[in-house]
Design a protein around this motif. Structure first.
Motif, mmCIF file in Angstrom:
data_model
loop_
_atom_site.group_PDB
_atom_site.id
_atom_site.type_symbol
_atom_site.label_atom_id
_atom_site.label_comp_id
_atom_site.label_asym_id
_atom_site.label_seq_id
_atom_site.Cartn_x
_atom_site.Cartn_y
_atom_site.Cartn_z
ATOM 1 N N GLY A 101 46.665 43.171 56.372
ATOM 2 C CA GLY A 101 45.815 42.457 55.207
ATOM 3 C C GLY A 101 46.229 42.681 54.026
ATOM 4 O O GLY A 101 46.277 41.795 53.173
ATOM 5 N N MET A 102 46.076 44.189 53.391
ATOM 6 C CA MET A 102 46.397 44.249 52.387
ATOM 7 C C MET A 102 47.875 44.264 51.813
ATOM 8 O O MET A 102 47.965 43.655 50.687
ATOM 9 C CB MET A 102 46.124 46.031 52.306
ATOM 10 C CG MET A 102 44.668 46.512 52.213
ATOM 11 S SD MET A 102 43.730 45.781 51.048
ATOM 12 C CE MET A 102 44.230 46.411 49.475
ATOM 13 N N VAL A 103 48.793 44.494 52.752
ATOM 14 C CA VAL A 103 50.021 44.034 52.381
ATOM 15 C C VAL A 103 50.350 42.434 51.782
ATOM 16 O O VAL A 103 50.938 42.081 50.919
ATOM 17 C CB VAL A 103 51.279 44.225 53.406
ATOM 18 C CG1 VAL A 103 52.614 43.883 53.196
ATOM 19 C CG2 VAL A 103 51.257 45.822 53.608
ATOM 20 N N TRP A 176 47.798 45.492 40.092
ATOM 21 C CA TRP A 176 46.936 45.345 41.396
ATOM 22 C C TRP A 176 47.700 45.150 42.683
ATOM 23 O O TRP A 176 47.586 45.590 43.563
ATOM 24 C CB TRP A 176 45.864 44.423 41.085
ATOM 25 C CG TRP A 176 46.003 42.860 40.801
ATOM 26 C CD1 TRP A 176 46.584 42.257 39.890
ATOM 27 C CD2 TRP A 176 46.289 42.093 41.976
ATOM 28 N NE1 TRP A 176 46.812 41.036 40.114
ATOM 29 C CE2 TRP A 176 46.662 40.789 41.510
ATOM 30 C CE3 TRP A 176 46.235 42.206 43.378
ATOM 31 C CZ2 TRP A 176 46.878 39.691 42.292
ATOM 32 C CZ3 TRP A 176 46.265 41.051 44.152
ATOM 33 C CH2 TRP A 176 46.687 39.886 43.658
ATOM 34 N N ARG A 177 48.828 44.339 42.334
ATOM 35 C CA ARG A 177 49.722 44.021 43.608
ATOM 36 C C ARG A 177 50.356 45.020 44.150
ATOM 37 O O ARG A 177 50.428 45.237 45.392
ATOM 38 C CB ARG A 177 50.759 42.886 43.136
ATOM 39 C CG ARG A 177 50.162 41.531 42.722
ATOM 40 C CD ARG A 177 51.039 40.484 42.260
ATOM 41 N NE ARG A 177 50.627 39.315 41.795
ATOM 42 C CZ ARG A 177 49.977 38.468 42.541
ATOM 43 N NH1 ARG A 177 50.123 38.206 43.726
ATOM 44 N NH2 ARG A 177 49.427 37.097 41.925
ATOM 45 N N GLY A 178 51.067 45.800 43.303
ATOM 46 C CA GLY A 178 51.697 47.174 43.913
ATOM 47 C C GLY A 178 50.673 48.198 44.440
ATOM 48 O O GLY A 178 50.942 48.824 45.433
ATOM 49 N N GLY A 179 49.509 48.186 43.804
ATOM 50 C CA GLY A 179 48.513 48.866 44.391
ATOM 51 C C GLY A 179 47.983 48.496 45.797
ATOM 52 O O GLY A 179 47.836 49.347 46.891
ATOM 53 N N PHE A 180 47.852 47.112 45.946
ATOM 54 C CA PHE A 180 47.380 46.696 47.242
ATOM 55 C C PHE A 180 48.522 46.922 48.359
ATOM 56 O O PHE A 180 48.081 47.176 49.463
ATOM 57 C CB PHE A 180 46.889 45.248 47.299
ATOM 58 C CG PHE A 180 45.714 44.803 46.791
ATOM 59 C CD1 PHE A 180 45.273 45.638 46.072
ATOM 60 C CD2 PHE A 180 45.160 43.619 47.188
ATOM 61 C CE1 PHE A 180 43.716 45.227 45.673
ATOM 62 C CE2 PHE A 180 43.942 43.303 46.711
ATOM 63 C CZ PHE A 180 43.214 44.073 46.065
ATOM 64 N N LEU A 181 49.779 46.910 47.716
ATOM 65 C CA LEU A 181 50.797 46.975 48.755
ATOM 66 C C LEU A 181 50.942 48.395 49.385
ATOM 67 O O LEU A 181 51.146 48.633 50.507
ATOM 68 C CB LEU A 181 52.050 46.601 47.855
ATOM 69 C CG LEU A 181 53.548 46.618 49.044
ATOM 70 C CD1 LEU A 181 53.392 45.768 49.990
ATOM 71 C CD2 LEU A 181 54.617 46.278 48.160
ATOM 72 N N ILE A 182 50.656 49.492 48.412
ATOM 73 C CA ILE A 182 50.867 50.925 48.725
ATOM 74 C C ILE A 182 49.698 51.248 49.525
ATOM 75 O O ILE A 182 49.892 51.900 50.554
ATOM 76 C CB ILE A 182 50.884 51.855 47.381
ATOM 77 C CG1 ILE A 182 52.101 51.549 46.697
ATOM 78 C CG2 ILE A 182 50.607 53.241 48.051
ATOM 79 C CD1 ILE A 182 52.272 52.222 45.384
#
Length: 473
Positions: A101-103, A176-182
């Protein structure tokens, strides 16, 4: 979790109160941390989402609300899955869902897509982990259950202390996109915790005792008889009112500090303060709840914790600078930790271990709607008035009202329970015990010899861990 699950041991099994239970407790600690800290930690990204999508506070607050609503509202669904496949497989799949979901959310181009991915899919994944982990924890602990619940609940503030500043760093470095991915990658650790949840097996019994046990195979998927218990009804009503306001302050306190003109890192540090205090409040409250004099009166300690929390919200509404918000976070952390440590312990004390799995699923389902409308309605109020004071006042009133409902309802409406058994299983055991008194002396002598021999053969065995192919990873 609203189900008596298939891998549940016989009612006569004794909880080990240790052994592999400590590994289960560690897994539950991690799962609880992700489940409760994640909806609050995601609020660090709200300002960025508001700027990118051109939306308001209430729109971003829906992300936390949907996460919590999925965590609470999917109780019966999780129960059916656990009943069919067992705790461990459900938790492994849940970990994959939470991560996925987060990825996927990191690639979203609209707030609606984030609702569906970071909200629905991740929320479902966390629910598939959280509820089975609580079932396993309560199977492994009995005498030490208040302490175990307090320690596992401490996962929430520990992860809040870590995830809030981490989210701020990730947002600054990767957006925020990189944060969600990590963060999505981090959620894969839920699968590791699921692997720790090995079911208990009762000690080996003689052939004579196996036949009656085999007859009790079919169990209800969802036991609605808990609604006949007045204590359960009062608890459910009070808990539903409580969650309307309980999660509002942690969601908005960071934005409150930012609007007062403080830096993003300094604002995010408020959640770290709150979480740090909460870390110590939960285990300490768990130890206090386990005291001989306190444990029978846990419901009133829980009511006090809610009144304390509501009063803290009312005082926090008058904060006008960073110092005032720090003081608010300290006292909110204490009261919030007490509530977190006691909520499931009190429910188990009310309904008993046999009906706990059904009761918790139904309670979470009842709370789901309140969780869903709580933060967004507070966001609407904030958008309309532009003042955080009203948001905190409403939250304080709701939590205080729930405390009064629980305490007064228990005091005036619930009679002291007699020594009657809570469940049919306990009634059957009591009846069997009475029949044994009418046996002839010779039969009694034979039975006592068998019991004596069994105790000699199995001196310390309370419950063993199943390692058959169906339950192994």
């Amino acid at each position: 979790m609203g189900v008596v699950v298939a891998d549940d041991g016989p009612s006569g099994i004794k909880a080990p109160d240790g052994g592999w239970g400590w590994a289960v407790l560690f897994g539950c600690f991690i799962i609880t941390g992700f489940s409760y800290a994640f909806p609050k930690a995601v609020s660090v990204f709200f300002k960025e989402l508001i700027r990118e999508f051109g939306i308001g506070y209430s729109d971003t607050a829906w992300i936390s609300s949907i996460l919590l609503a999925m965590l609470y509202g999917t109780g019966p669904l999780c129960s059916v899955c656990v009943n069919r496949f067992g705790c461990r497989p459900v938790m492994l799949v849940g970990g994959l869902f939470a991560s996925m979901g987060m990825v996927i959310a990191s690639f979203c181009t609209s707030i609606i897509q984030i609702y569906l991915t970071a909200g629905v899919i991740t929320g479902l994944g966390l629910a598939l982990n959280f509820q089975p982990s609580l079932i396993m924890l309560n199977r492994y602990f009995d005498k030490r259950r208040p302490l175990a619940n307090g320690l596992s609940a401490a996962g929430s503030p520990v992860f809040l202390c870590a995830l809030s500043p981490l989210g701020q760093i990730l947002q600054h470095e990767y957006g925020w996109r990189g944060g969600f991915l990590i963060l999505g990658g981090m959620l894969l650790n839920c699968c590791v915790c699921g692997a720790l949840m090995r079911p208990l097996e009762p000690p080996k019994k003689s052939e004579a005792t196996k036949e009656p046990a085999e007859k009790k195979v079919k169990k209800k998927l969802l036991d609605f008889s808990v609604f006949k218990d007045g204590g359960f009804v009062i608890y459910t009503l009070a808990a539903s009112i409580m969650v309307l306001g309980l999660f509002v302050p942690p969601v908005f306190v960071v934005s409150y500090a930012k609007d007062l003109g403080y830096q993003d890192t300094k604002a995010a540090f408020l959640l770290t303060i709150l979480g740090f205090i909460d870390i110590f409040a939960r285990p300490i409250c768990g130890m206090v709840a386990g005291l001989k004099w306190v444990r029978p009166r846990c419901v009133y300690l829980f009511s006090f914790a809610m009144i304390f929390n509501g009063f803290t919200d009312l005082m926090g509404s008058m904060s006008v600078d960073y110092g005032g918000l720090v003081v608010f976070c300290i006292f909110f952390g204490i009261s919030y930790g007490m509530v977190g440590a006691l909520q499931f312990e009190v429910l188990m004390a009310i309904v008993g271990t046999q009906k706990f799995s059904s009761a918790i699923g139904l309670v979470l389902l009842a709370e789901a709607m309140a969780v869903l409308i709580g933060p967004p309605s507070a966001g609407k109020l904030l958008d309309a008035t532009g003042r955080y004071m009203f948001v905190f006042i409403i939250a304080g009133i709701e939590v205080t009202t729930s405390a009064l409902v629980l305490a007064l309802g228990n005091f005036f409406c619930i009679k002291k329970k007699s020594d009657e058994p809570h469940t049919k299983e306990e009634a059957a055991e009591r009846e069997e015990l009475n029949k044994s008194e009418d046996k002839t002396p010779e039969d009694a002598k034979v039975d006592s010899i068998e019991v004596e021999q069994f105790l000699k053969d199995e001196p310390e065995k309370n419950g063993e861990v199943v390692t058959n192919p169906e339950t192994c990873v």
